[in-house]
Write an enzyme that holds these catalytic residues in place. Structure first.
Site, PDB file in Angstrom:
ATOM      1  CD  GLN A   1      -2.954  -1.112   2.268  1.00 54.73           C
ATOM      2  OE1 GLN A   1      -2.725  -1.733   3.297  1.00 54.73           O
ATOM      3  NE2 GLN A   1      -4.055  -0.392   2.124  1.00 54.73           N
TER       4      GLN A   1
ATOM      5  NE  ARG B   1      -0.077  -4.616  11.569  1.00 57.85           N
ATOM      6  CZ  ARG B   1      -1.180  -4.810  10.856  1.00 57.85           C
ATOM      7  NH1 ARG B   1      -2.177  -3.948  10.895  1.00 57.85           N
ATOM      8  NH2 ARG B   1      -1.283  -5.865  10.088  1.00 57.85           N
TER       9      ARG B   1
ATOM     10  CG  HIS C   1      -1.036  -6.060   5.160  1.00 66.65           C
ATOM     11  ND1 HIS C   1      -1.225  -5.438   6.371  1.00 66.65           N
ATOM     12  CD2 HIS C   1      -2.118  -5.747   4.422  1.00 66.65           C
ATOM     13  CE1 HIS C   1      -2.371  -4.770   6.355  1.00 66.65           C
ATOM     14  NE2 HIS C   1      -2.934  -4.936   5.174  1.00 66.65           N
TER      15      HIS C   1
ATOM     16  CG  ASN D   1      -3.556  -7.400   7.807  1.00 66.30           C
ATOM     17  OD1 ASN D   1      -3.660  -6.869   8.909  1.00 66.30           O
ATOM     18  ND2 ASN D   1      -4.337  -7.083   6.789  1.00 66.30           N
ATOM     19  CD  GLU D   2      -7.767  -6.935   7.963  1.00 63.84           C
ATOM     20  OE1 GLU D   2      -8.054  -6.894   6.760  1.00 63.84           O
ATOM     21  OE2 GLU D   2      -8.023  -6.019   8.748  1.00 63.84           O
TER      22      GLU D   2
ATOM     23  CG  ASN E   1      -6.332  -5.478  11.838  1.00 65.56           C
ATOM     24  OD1 ASN E   1      -5.597  -5.189  12.780  1.00 65.56           O
ATOM     25  ND2 ASN E   1      -5.882  -5.817  10.646  1.00 65.56           N
TER      26      ASN E   1
ATOM     27  CE1 TYR F   1      -9.693  -1.750   9.660  1.00 67.79           C
ATOM     28  CE2 TYR F   1      -9.828   0.611   9.288  1.00 67.79           C
ATOM     29  CZ  TYR F   1      -9.095  -0.557   9.296  1.00 67.79           C
ATOM     30  OH  TYR F   1      -7.766  -0.535   8.952  1.00 67.79           O
TER      31      TYR F   1
ATOM     32  CD  GLU G   1      -5.194  -2.827   9.412  1.00 67.50           C
ATOM     33  OE1 GLU G   1      -6.277  -2.561   8.867  1.00 67.50           O
ATOM     34  OE2 GLU G   1      -4.337  -3.591   8.925  1.00 67.50           O
TER      35      GLU G   1
ATOM     36  CD1 TRP H   1      -5.959   2.040   7.289  1.00 62.78           C
ATOM     37  CD2 TRP H   1      -4.228   0.698   7.829  1.00 62.78           C
ATOM     38  NE1 TRP H   1      -5.375   1.607   6.123  1.00 62.78           N
ATOM     39  CE2 TRP H   1      -4.319   0.798   6.428  1.00 62.78           C
ATOM     40  CE3 TRP H   1      -3.220  -0.068   8.409  1.00 62.78           C
ATOM     41  CZ2 TRP H   1      -3.426   0.134   5.583  1.00 62.78           C
ATOM     42  CZ3 TRP H   1      -2.349  -0.720   7.570  1.00 62.78           C
ATOM     43  CH2 TRP H   1      -2.459  -0.624   6.172  1.00 62.78           C
TER      44      TRP H   1
ATOM     45  CD  GLU I   1      -8.466   0.978   1.695  1.00 60.35           C
ATOM     46  OE1 GLU I   1      -7.401   1.114   2.312  1.00 60.35           O
ATOM     47  OE2 GLU I   1      -9.334   0.138   2.015  1.00 60.35           O
ATOM     48  CD1 TRP I   2      -6.339  -2.800   0.822  1.00 65.63           C
ATOM     49  CD2 TRP I   2      -4.837  -3.813  -0.505  1.00 65.63           C
ATOM     50  NE1 TRP I   2      -5.235  -3.127   1.603  1.00 65.63           N
ATOM     51  CE2 TRP I   2      -4.307  -3.753   0.808  1.00 65.63           C
ATOM     52  CE3 TRP I   2      -4.060  -4.419  -1.504  1.00 65.63           C
ATOM     53  CZ2 TRP I   2      -3.045  -4.251   1.151  1.00 65.63           C
ATOM     54  CZ3 TRP I   2      -2.802  -4.920  -1.161  1.00 65.63           C
ATOM     55  CH2 TRP I   2      -2.315  -4.834   0.139  1.00 65.63           C
TER      56      TRP I   2
HETATM   57  C1  GBH Z   1      -7.986  -3.360   6.543  1.00 69.10           C
HETATM   58  O1  GBH Z   1      -8.999  -4.315   6.357  1.00 69.10           O
HETATM   59  C2  GBH Z   1      -6.727  -3.752   5.828  1.00 69.10           C
HETATM   60  O2  GBH Z   1      -5.873  -4.507   6.664  1.00 69.10           O
HETATM   61  C3  GBH Z   1      -5.952  -2.569   5.295  1.00 69.10           C
HETATM   62  O3  GBH Z   1      -4.954  -3.003   4.420  1.00 69.10           O
HETATM   63  C4  GBH Z   1      -6.905  -1.588   4.636  1.00 69.10           C
HETATM   64  O4  GBH Z   1      -6.234  -0.511   4.041  1.00 69.10           O
HETATM   65  C5  GBH Z   1      -7.861  -1.099   5.698  1.00 69.10           C
HETATM   66  O5  GBH Z   1      -8.575  -2.176   6.208  1.00 69.10           O
HETATM   67  C6  GBH Z   1      -8.906  -0.105   5.201  1.00 69.10           C
HETATM   68  O6  GBH Z   1      -9.800  -0.733   4.341  1.00 69.10           O
HETATM   69  O7  GBH Z   1     -18.057  -5.680   1.716  1.00 69.10           O
HETATM   70  O8  GBH Z   1     -17.439  -8.011   1.623  1.00 69.10           O
HETATM   71  O9  GBH Z   1     -16.051  -6.395   0.536  1.00 69.10           O
HETATM   72  C7  GBH Z   1     -10.233  -3.977   6.934  1.00 69.10           C
HETATM   73  C8  GBH Z   1     -11.207  -5.128   6.946  1.00 69.10           C
HETATM   74  C9  GBH Z   1     -12.817  -6.361   5.774  1.00 69.10           C
HETATM   75  C10 GBH Z   1     -12.994  -4.017   5.784  1.00 69.10           C
HETATM   76  C11 GBH Z   1     -13.688  -6.419   4.547  1.00 69.10           C
HETATM   77  C12 GBH Z   1     -13.872  -4.055   4.575  1.00 69.10           C
HETATM   78  C13 GBH Z   1     -15.405  -5.272   3.289  1.00 69.10           C
HETATM   79  C14 GBH Z   1     -16.112  -6.539   3.150  1.00 69.10           C
HETATM   80  N1  GBH Z   1     -12.073  -5.123   5.795  1.00 69.10           N
HETATM   81  N2  GBH Z   1     -14.609  -5.290   4.512  1.00 69.10           N
HETATM   82  S1  GBH Z   1     -16.979  -6.668   1.642  1.00 69.10           S
END
Ligand code: GBH
Length: 534
Positions: A24, A81, A127, A173-174, A313, A315, A379, A429, A436-437
């Site tokens: 990222q 991190r 990650h 990670n996740e 992690n 949110y 996070e 975070w 952002e992916w």
């Molecule tokens: C994190 O994941 C990541 O570790 C990080 O790299 C990223 O930048 C950050 O969040 C911010 O996004 O609607 O089915 O697509 C967070 C966990 C889990 C949050 C999946 C968003 C969407 C599920 N994520 N979720 S879906």
């Protein structure tokens, strides 16, 4: 009682800092011998990111890392991190493939620079950036026999190279995101899915669960190697970090109360229950039947107890209603709209995120009661709606993000002092706006604004808020390192200068740098402390 807990402080060994991930932020995807990761081409494929942009430059941190370290020091963080890119260390990824000295050198210098500033490196080994060649060679995470061995060898190379200085390791990670987003929904690399409009290959009904099992085994195998070979001398902590949001019943109906637990079982329990309790949640088997890959007895022995702490992690919070056909959410529908029509909290730029701090507190309590291990929040963050299209001044005044962190820091104190949850770390975070992916660069999670035309960094209000908050809500460290750090924090409004002389500061630098064989080191440390006291 309630107000009392808000005036109590976090202990001096509480770790706080900001987080990032290699793909990222680094960019420089084809320099110094780095091999391709499977995000390189995926992010370059039209239609895979919202804005059509890729990870080739990102925040250019492979080149600008010194500037990033400087920024961290200005913020006064105790820790940083970051993640290591597997394909910089072993460009082709495999256990018999060559190691790239340039890759080792890059992270080694970064670690030294952090320690020099008295910032604790908190390192993620994976990650999401799998070496492309492992994906091509044998299907990457789908192949248990190969990936467990290759990942373990990669981890060992890192422990060997950096473990003298790194005392906190995260294996993965996740895993939910690795499995579901990469092999189920197909929105993350490698983009596999049953949806043929999205991917020519893949089976969303089986692959994510296989990948999940293989990620768990890879994690556990690396932890075993660490504990047996490295930990006795290096004495670090190692664990995994899981994503997972609080799941709240939409209303009191028994089916929605059950739905919230089902959502937790699939989002968190899928990984946490095997790792901390030694078995899958029963609901996973109920839902998936024979599609849930088993662990052998030997494997479960390896897996159970394979994390020293709970890496969290989180949110947001979802309101849960039974129903729907989405197995990845446990056959549960999510909403942010309460039965009375009101919203749970402030809407972020991304659809899946609203600001609801009470959920953060509930999740801390749930995890503490269920797994009984110290929690490291690795996070937590918020993307302000439309921040990307705002003029700079307005973007820097990120009141919605400040509000989010006012809430989460408040409940951090309440969870610690009122609920008795053992929270040991907190990493908002992210240090920087970054790649952002699948969202590309339009969704900004940074505490620092990045102007992608110039790569100039601008602290947002939220970064200033967090710097100040931790200064005011944490017991002061009595170690020389703590004193040294306070003096270097130029962003803080009420910054106290280091007492003593420039020589004292120099001596402390020696004292806090990596342990060397220098026989006079102890003497120098004593001198440093002495000079500070006087
Ligand atoms: C994190 O994941 C990541 O570790 C990080 O790299 C990223 O930048 C950050 O969040 C911010 O996004 O609607 O089915 O697509 C967070 C966990 C889990 C949050 C999946 C968003 C969407 C599920 N994520 N979720 S879906």
């Amino acid at each position: 009682m309630a107000s009392d807990s808000l005036t109590k402080l976090l202990p001096k060994d509480f770790i706080w800092g900001f987080a990032t991930a290699s793909f990222q932020i680094e960019g420089s995807t084809d320099v110094d011998g780095r091999g391709k990761s499977f995000w390189d081409d995926f992010s370059r494929t039209p239609g895979k990111t919202l804005d059509g942009r890729n990870g080739d430059v990102a925040t250019d941190s492979y080149k600008l890392w010194k500037e990033d370290v400087e920024l961290l020091a200005q913020y006064g963080v105790k820790s940083y991190r970051f993640s290591i890119a597997w394909s910089r260390i072993i460009p082709l990824g495999g256990r018999d493939d060559p190691i790239n000295p340039k890759g080792i050198e890059f992270y080694s210098k970064l670690i030294d620079a952090l320690l020099e500033k008295n910032i604790i490196p908190f390192v993620t080994l994976y990650h999401w950036d799998l070496p492309q060649s492992l994906h091509e060679r044998y299907g990457g995470w789908l192949n248990k026999e190969e990936i467990v061995k290759d990942y373990t060898r990669y981890a060992k190379v890192c422990f060997e190279a950096f473990g003298d200085r790194v005392k906190y390791w995260l294996t993965m990670n996740e895993p939910w995101c690795i499995s579901i987003l990469g092999y189920g929904r197909g929105v993350f690399a490698p983009g596999r899915s049953s949806d043929r409009a999205r991917s020519p290959e893949g089976d969303s009904s089986t692959e994510p669960w296989i990948v999940g099992r293989n990620v768990i085994l890879s994690h556990a195998s690396a932890v075993k190697a660490y504990r047996e070979i490295f930990k006795p001398a290096q004495k670090g902590q190692i664990g995994i970090t899981l994503n997972g949001d609080w799941q709240m019943p939409y209303d009191d109906s028994p089916e929605n109360v059950a739905a919230a637990q089902h959502a937790l079982d699939v989002a968190i329990g899928w990984f946490a229950d095997p790792i901390y309790l030694g078995h899958y949640p029963p609901y996973m088997r109920e839902m998936l039947g024979s599609r849930l890959p088993e662990f052998s007895e030997q494997e479960i022995e390896l897996v159970k107890g394979s994390s020293d702490f709970y890496g969290m992690n989180t949110y947001t919070t979802n309101l849960c209603r039974a129903g729907g056909d989405d197995e990845f959410q446990g056959l549960v529908d999510y909403t942010f709209t309460r039965p009375d029509g009101t919203q749970l909290g402030k809407q972020a730029h991304c659809a899946w995120l609203q600001d609801y701090p009470e959920g953060f507190r509930s999740l801390l309590n749930y995890l503490w009661n269920r797994y009984h291990l110290p929690i490291y929040v690795t996070e937590n963050g918020f993307a302000v709606k439309d921040e990307d299209t705002m003029p700079l001044e307005q973007a820097l005044n990120d009141t919605d993000r400040v509000h989010y962190f006012e809430g989460t820091t408040r409940v951090l104190l309440q969870a610690t002092h009122e609920d008795g949850v053992d929270v040991k770390a907190y990493f908002p975070w992210s240090l920087l706006d970054n790649f952002e992916w699948a969202d590309g660069y339009v969704t900004r999670f940074g505490l620092t604004y990045v102007d992608y035309d110039t790569q100039k960094r601008y602290p947002k209000q939220s970064a200033r808020f967090l710097t100040k908050w931790f200064k005011e809500h944490q017991e002061e460290s009595s170690s020389p390192s703590g004193i040294y750090k306070r003096g270097t924090s130029s962003l803080s409004e009420s910054s106290t200068k280091v007492p003593g002389t420039p020589e004292a500061a120099d001596a402390i630098k020696i004292a806090t740098s990596k342990p060397s064989k220098d026989p006079s080191r102890l003497k120098k440390i004593k001198q440093a402390v002495w000079k500070l006291i006087c």
